[in-house]
Design a protein around this motif. Structure first.
Motif: not given
Length: 315
Positions: A103, A249, A252, A291
């Motif tokens: 990301p 993104d 993200h 993540y």
């Protein structure tokens, strides 16, 4: 004999009846079937796909793997109705193994610049700029997927209580999204511009100047344009989008900054991750844990916390 484009109409109608959002796959499949129709091909074959790939233009293996999966799904359905159709092999594209791209985490300054550039997009009545600065800003502060944001109806926006209702997400489930007061103010401001230009309307919350719903294609085009304005993408010929940080993104970035804040506040990450998973609309919490693995700073924070716990147990 029925053309492949007509077969595609049947396939898309069937899948949409099950609730699938097919805006992007339809664009790819339309180009594939138009190519086949021009050649006079009535059946999907491996040779047809590879010929289309050679004629369609250059792209990465990851992009072609994604296109293959779309055409392959179509071929799998069509093979049930047409004995001459080949179900395309999954290994047709070398290196097809799916890997999630790392990301891009926007800085606050970059997000501010993108929203400001969207606010300056030219349009006849000013609705284009109002739509896209609001949509991109909304994704940045809520982590919504782009199609979740665009598919919100007016009846799903409660500006008095500060809630958005996502009726149908990527995984077919709905959820309520609480929003900050500053976000309700921004949405109220956009709605006032929209209603002044278009008058009272029903249906989708985000509309274009001609009164039709703002769509995924327009989102990506306008995002590419403002990304070039702020220097996140290079100049392109023929209205191509180019490469660089994506709309997704922004989602993200929202997730990563939320988790970073929890680490710095000393919260119990495992407990909080279940909340974030539900907020983002993930089916399984491990999708949210990705993540931590994908962002070096989060990975280091997790490692440091694990080491401190180990020392506490060992002492």
């Amino acid at each position: 004999m029925i053309s492949l484009s007509q077969r595609l109409d049947q396939y898309l109608a069937l899948r949409r009846s099950f609730g699938f959002d097919l805006a992007f796959p339809e664009r790819v499949l339309r180009k594939f079937t138009a190519f086949a129709d021009d050649r006079g091909d009535r059946h999907i074959t491996t040779d047809l796909f590879l010929t289309w790939k050679a004629a369609y233009g250059s792209a990465s293996n990851a992009t072609w793997a994604n296109r293959l999966s779309m055409v392959r799904g179509f071929s799998r359905w069509l093979a049930e109705h047409d004995a001459l159709t080949h179900v395309l092999p999954a290994e047709l594209i070398p290196g097809r193994k799916h890997t999630r791209p790392a990301p891009y985490i926007y800085t606050r300054e970059e997000i501010g610049s993108l929203v400001a550039a969207a606010a300056a997009l030219p349009s006849v009545y000013g609705l284009r700029s109002a739509v896209w600065q609001t949509v991109f800003g909304l994704i940045a502060v809520t982590g919504l997927r782009i199609n979740e944001a665009l598919n919100i109806d007016r009846k799903h926006v409660d500006l008095d209580r500060g809630f958005l209702q996502v009726e149908k997400s990527k995984n077919g489930t709905g959820r309520l999204i609480p929003i900050h007061e500053s976000t309700t103010e921004r949405l109220t401001s956009y709605a006032a511009v929209r209603d002044r230009i278009l008058g009272p309307t029903d249906g989708r919350f985000f509309l274009k100047e001609n009164g039709t719903p703002a769509g995924d294609c327009g989102a990506r085009y306008n995002f590419a344009e403002i990304s070039r304005v702020v220097g996140l993408r290079g100049p392109q010929l023929y209205q191509r989008h180019g490469t660089g940080p994506r709309i997704h993104d922004l989602r993200h970035t929202f997730a990563v900054r939320t988790i970073l804040g929890w680490f710095r506040e000393g919260r119990e990450i495992d407990r909080e991750m279940y909340k974030l998973s539900a907020y983002l609309g993930h089916v399984q919490p491990e999708y949210t844990y990705w993540y931590i693995e994908a962002v070096p700073e989060l990975m280091q924070l997790a490692a440091d916390r694990a080491e401190r716990r180990y020392r506490g147990y060992a002492s």
